[in-house]
Scaffold this active site. Structure first.
Site, PDB file in Angstrom:
ATOM      1  N   ARG A  58     -47.764 -19.888  -9.551  1.00  0.00           N
ATOM      2  CA  ARG A  58     -49.049 -19.179  -9.497  1.00  0.00           C
ATOM      3  C   ARG A  58     -48.805 -17.763  -9.000  1.00  0.00           C
ATOM      4  O   ARG A  58     -48.016 -17.035  -9.561  1.00  0.00           O
ATOM      5  CB  ARG A  58     -50.034 -19.942  -8.606  1.00  0.00           C
ATOM      6  CG  ARG A  58     -50.496 -21.259  -9.212  1.00  0.00           C
ATOM      7  CD  ARG A  58     -51.100 -22.130  -8.181  1.00  0.00           C
ATOM      8  NE  ARG A  58     -50.147 -22.295  -7.080  1.00  0.00           N
ATOM      9  CZ  ARG A  58     -50.277 -23.154  -6.089  1.00  0.00           C
ATOM     10  NH1 ARG A  58     -51.319 -23.912  -6.031  1.00  0.00           N
ATOM     11  NH2 ARG A  58     -49.351 -23.241  -5.159  1.00  0.00           N
TER      12      ARG A  58
ATOM     13  N   LYS B 170     -44.408 -36.540   5.467  1.00  0.00           N
ATOM     14  CA  LYS B 170     -45.411 -35.529   5.097  1.00  0.00           C
ATOM     15  C   LYS B 170     -46.780 -36.167   5.217  1.00  0.00           C
ATOM     16  O   LYS B 170     -46.932 -37.345   4.895  1.00  0.00           O
ATOM     17  CB  LYS B 170     -45.176 -35.096   3.638  1.00  0.00           C
ATOM     18  CG  LYS B 170     -44.849 -33.620   3.494  1.00  0.00           C
ATOM     19  CD  LYS B 170     -44.597 -33.253   2.070  1.00  0.00           C
ATOM     20  CE  LYS B 170     -45.364 -32.003   1.692  1.00  0.00           C
ATOM     21  NZ  LYS B 170     -44.984 -31.462   0.387  1.00  0.00           N
TER      22      LYS B 170
ATOM     23  N   HIS C  49     -52.446 -28.478 -12.348  1.00  0.00           N
ATOM     24  CA  HIS C  49     -51.307 -29.364 -12.658  1.00  0.00           C
ATOM     25  C   HIS C  49     -51.373 -29.802 -14.124  1.00  0.00           C
ATOM     26  O   HIS C  49     -50.362 -29.826 -14.819  1.00  0.00           O
ATOM     27  CB  HIS C  49     -51.360 -30.643 -11.800  1.00  0.00           C
ATOM     28  CG  HIS C  49     -51.055 -30.458 -10.354  1.00  0.00           C
ATOM     29  ND1 HIS C  49     -51.857 -30.943  -9.350  1.00  0.00           N
ATOM     30  CD2 HIS C  49     -50.006 -29.862  -9.715  1.00  0.00           C
ATOM     31  CE1 HIS C  49     -51.334 -30.662  -8.170  1.00  0.00           C
ATOM     32  NE2 HIS C  49     -50.209 -29.991  -8.362  1.00  0.00           N
TER      33      HIS C  49
ATOM     34  N   SER D  84     -54.066 -27.765  -4.528  1.00  0.00           N
ATOM     35  CA  SER D  84     -54.651 -28.964  -3.928  1.00  0.00           C
ATOM     36  C   SER D  84     -55.178 -28.639  -2.536  1.00  0.00           C
ATOM     37  O   SER D  84     -56.268 -29.061  -2.159  1.00  0.00           O
ATOM     38  CB  SER D  84     -53.602 -30.084  -3.824  1.00  0.00           C
ATOM     39  OG  SER D  84     -53.122 -30.420  -5.087  1.00  0.00           O
TER      40      SER D  84
HETATM   41  O1  PNS Z   1     -46.522 -30.390  -4.734  1.00  0.00           O
HETATM   42  P1  PNS Z   1     -45.486 -29.806  -3.826  1.00  0.00           P
HETATM   43  O2  PNS Z   1     -45.758 -30.248  -2.405  1.00  0.00           O
HETATM   44  O3  PNS Z   1     -45.346 -28.334  -3.978  1.00  0.00           O
HETATM   45  O4  PNS Z   1     -44.093 -30.454  -4.267  1.00  0.00           O
HETATM   46  C1  PNS Z   1     -42.942 -30.185  -3.534  1.00  0.00           C
HETATM   47  C2  PNS Z   1     -41.737 -31.020  -4.014  1.00  0.00           C
HETATM   48  C3  PNS Z   1     -42.053 -32.489  -4.088  1.00  0.00           C
HETATM   49  C4  PNS Z   1     -41.336 -30.549  -5.404  1.00  0.00           C
HETATM   50  C5  PNS Z   1     -40.582 -30.743  -3.012  1.00  0.00           C
HETATM   51  O5  PNS Z   1     -41.031 -30.959  -1.710  1.00  0.00           O
HETATM   52  C6  PNS Z   1     -39.357 -31.609  -3.264  1.00  0.00           C
HETATM   53  O6  PNS Z   1     -38.667 -31.437  -4.249  1.00  0.00           O
HETATM   54  N1  PNS Z   1     -39.096 -32.559  -2.344  1.00  0.00           N
HETATM   55  C7  PNS Z   1     -38.017 -33.499  -2.406  1.00  0.00           C
HETATM   56  C8  PNS Z   1     -36.799 -33.052  -1.567  1.00  0.00           C
HETATM   57  C9  PNS Z   1     -35.998 -32.022  -2.323  1.00  0.00           C
HETATM   58  O7  PNS Z   1     -35.346 -32.327  -3.296  1.00  0.00           O
HETATM   59  N2  PNS Z   1     -36.111 -30.729  -1.892  1.00  0.00           N
HETATM   60  C10 PNS Z   1     -35.557 -29.582  -2.578  1.00  0.00           C
HETATM   61  C11 PNS Z   1     -34.082 -29.365  -2.394  1.00  0.00           C
HETATM   62  S1  PNS Z   1     -33.460 -29.589  -0.779  1.00  0.00           S
END
Ligand code: PNS
Length: 161
Positions: A91, A42, A18, A129
């Site tokens: 990645r 979550k 990150h 993670s």
């Molecule tokens: O670290 P992560 O878990 O890969 O992050 C995922 C994240 C937070 C980027 C994703 O889950 C997210 O954007 N969640 C908020 C809801 C949202 O906007 N989803 C995408 C369009 S529906």
């Protein structure tokens, strides 16, 4: 015009991968807001407070990085921050489908905001993670994969020395 991005994620916990994306993102944006997802549905290993603490610790020397939390849509949070971009790291190929789908949905939801992908540093290509937590849980050495406070806290969670 100030170039602002949000860097959304769970950060459960923050990893050196990150930090690599964030540091390189700062060559494109004047300011980056690390946006921690709070979604109570979550399940996270670390509480929101712990995730914030670990990020604050490793980002204390970055004057142009802020840490904030959000729930709901990422694009809405980006708009709220007046950000032009959403920064994400890519990645291995396995990330692509999920990221592609999310980026296209985000664009459909708000065409003003662009998703910017940076390729992960080669050193971090297979770290996440989740896999770091899994390795640590079974006593694997995770030194150098996460910032020092995160390493300490992961070990505490799993009651390791
Ligand atoms: O670290 P992560 O878990 O890969 O992050 C995922 C994240 C937070 C980027 C994703 O889950 C997210 O954007 N969640 C908020 C809801 C949202 O906007 N989803 C995408 C369009 S529906």
């Amino acid at each position: 015009m100030e170039r602002v991005a949000i860097y959304p994620g769970s950060f459960d916990p923050v990893t050196n991968g990150h930090l690599d994306i964030l540091e390189r993102g700062l060559s494109l944006f004047d300011r980056i807001i690390v946006a921690i997802l709070t979604n109570p549905k979550k399940s996270f290993l670390f509480t929101l407070e712990e995730r914030i603490e670990m990020l604050e610790d490793c980002l204390k020397d970055f004057s142009n990085v802020a840490i904030d939390t959000f729930d709901g849509l990422t694009v809405d949070f980006a708009a709220h921050c007046n950000a032009q971009g959403i920064l994400r790291g890519l990645r291995a190929l396995s990330d692509f489908e999920y990221e592609f789908q999310m980026a296209l949905m985000n664009r459909r939801l708000n065409r003003e905001i662009q998703t910017i992908f940076l390729m992960t540093g080669l050193r971090w290509i297979y770290t996440s993670s989740s896999i770091i937590k899994e390795a640590a849980q079974f006593g694997g050495n995770i030194e150098g994969m996460v910032p020092p406070l995160a390493e300490k806290k992961i070990k505490q969670k799993f009651s390791l020395k």
